[in-house]
Design a protein around this motif. Sequence first.
Motif, PDB file in Angstrom:
ATOM      1  N   THR A  26      33.628  44.591  41.956  1.00  0.00           N
ATOM      2  CA  THR A  26      34.851  44.148  41.848  1.00  0.00           C
ATOM      3  C   THR A  26      34.598  42.494  41.549  1.00  0.00           C
ATOM      4  OG1 THR A  26      35.273  45.865  43.765  1.00  0.00           O
ATOM      5  CG2 THR A  26      36.587  43.528  43.639  1.00  0.00           C
ATOM      6  N   LYS A  27      33.755  41.801  42.131  1.00  0.00           N
ATOM      7  CA  LYS A  27      33.600  40.430  41.936  1.00  0.00           C
ATOM      8  C   LYS A  27      33.550  40.081  40.096  1.00  0.00           C
ATOM      9  CE  LYS A  27      32.053  38.939  46.382  1.00  0.00           C
ATOM     10  NZ  LYS A  27      31.176  38.372  46.976  1.00  0.00           N
ATOM     11  N   LYS A  30      36.924  40.472  38.385  1.00  0.00           N
ATOM     12  CA  LYS A  30      37.614  39.288  38.459  1.00  0.00           C
ATOM     13  C   LYS A  30      37.101  38.307  37.429  1.00  0.00           C
ATOM     14  CE  LYS A  30      39.197  40.291  43.120  1.00  0.00           C
ATOM     15  NZ  LYS A  30      39.338  39.615  44.716  1.00  0.00           N
ATOM     16  N   ILE A  82      45.228  37.338  38.577  1.00  0.00           N
ATOM     17  CA  ILE A  82      44.132  36.787  39.263  1.00  0.00           C
ATOM     18  C   ILE A  82      44.379  35.220  39.071  1.00  0.00           C
ATOM     19  CG2 ILE A  82      41.644  36.960  39.883  1.00  0.00           C
ATOM     20  CD1 ILE A  82      43.204  39.382  40.691  1.00  0.00           C
ATOM     21  N   ALA A 102      38.256  34.169  43.526  1.00  0.00           N
ATOM     22  CA  ALA A 102      39.556  34.688  42.574  1.00  0.00           C
ATOM     23  C   ALA A 102      40.248  35.496  43.617  1.00  0.00           C
ATOM     24  CB  ALA A 102      38.553  35.504  41.364  1.00  0.00           C
ATOM     25  N   THR A 103      41.643  35.487  43.164  1.00  0.00           N
ATOM     26  CA  THR A 103      42.166  36.282  44.093  1.00  0.00           C
ATOM     27  C   THR A 103      43.736  36.499  43.688  1.00  0.00           C
ATOM     28  OG1 THR A 103      43.364  36.310  46.534  1.00  0.00           O
ATOM     29  CG2 THR A 103      43.068  34.086  45.513  1.00  0.00           C
ATOM     30  N   ASP A 104      44.584  37.400  44.176  1.00  0.00           N
ATOM     31  CA  ASP A 104      45.727  37.792  43.911  1.00  0.00           C
ATOM     32  C   ASP A 104      46.657  37.710  45.030  1.00  0.00           C
ATOM     33  OD1 ASP A 104      45.056  39.768  45.421  1.00  0.00           O
ATOM     34  OD2 ASP A 104      45.500  41.499  44.320  1.00  0.00           O
ATOM     35  N   ASP A 229      37.000  38.649  47.615  1.00  0.00           N
ATOM     36  CA  ASP A 229      37.797  37.301  46.885  1.00  0.00           C
ATOM     37  C   ASP A 229      36.737  36.152  46.401  1.00  0.00           C
ATOM     38  OD1 ASP A 229      40.113  38.878  47.025  1.00  0.00           O
ATOM     39  OD2 ASP A 229      40.971  37.668  48.471  1.00  0.00           O
ATOM     40  N   THR A 231      33.808  34.453  44.905  1.00  0.00           N
ATOM     41  CA  THR A 231      32.888  34.899  43.793  1.00  0.00           C
ATOM     42  C   THR A 231      31.419  34.200  43.865  1.00  0.00           C
ATOM     43  OG1 THR A 231      33.990  33.295  42.443  1.00  0.00           O
ATOM     44  CG2 THR A 231      34.740  35.478  42.353  1.00  0.00           C
TER      45      THR A 231
END
Length: 249
Positions: A26-27, A30, A82, A102-104, A229, A231
């Motif tokens: 997942t990381k 992103k 992101i 790194a986020t939404d 989220d 990283t």
Amino acid sequence: MAGHSKWANIQHRKGRQDAKRGKIFTKMAKDIIIAAKAGGGDVNMNASLRLAVSKAKAVNMPNDKIDTAIKKGTGELAGGDINEMMYEGYGPGGVALLIEAATDNKNRTVAEVRHALSKAGGSMGESGSVAWMFDKKGVMIFDKEAYNEDQLMEIGLEGGAEDVLDEGDSFAVHCAPEDFAPLQQAFVEAECTSQSAELAFVPKNLVEVDVSTAKKIMNLMERFEDLEDVTDVFVNADFPDELMSEMDG
């Protein structure tokens, strides 16, 4: 760099990476999305994307997931909204922390970061409160059993390396961010394979901590690892050698 690279050695010895493969993917996704969004989806023309894809492949991320992340970054697929964030704070023993995310959802991420710090007895800092304690550098880590310092220095100087540092089990080669891609290429041409290569925040000075405080910092770093989220985390703590020996024992 000792604070960050010793933490990488600790992670390796504890075997945490394999246990968290899903979150790692997942990381990595992103990172790829952000790189593709900024510089396009061609790895040959986008050095940041090339690095992100290389790191993803190093942890055996499937090619279809890599391709999907690139397409999200270029806008071919939905899900590329992101944002990169940097948080500053203090951890156990007053050590300085830079937390990359790194986020939404910025509100969710800052709440999770603040909670992790609070649980460890740390606190969030104002923007600029600790960033000045770090320099951004290109960092490549090499296994000490495979390469010697003179060898790395000779190759590194041709590619723009600034220094080669002894990190215990490994050597860390530092360079300016703009020299990172040429330095990587120099080592590739010399057939020298690094254990890791990244743009990192290197502490200007290290804060010595005892084993007890170091373990508290490790626990905090592991909490951050659990947050999808987040990283990367950089810390100016000098983890004591006794801790490494204790883990080996």
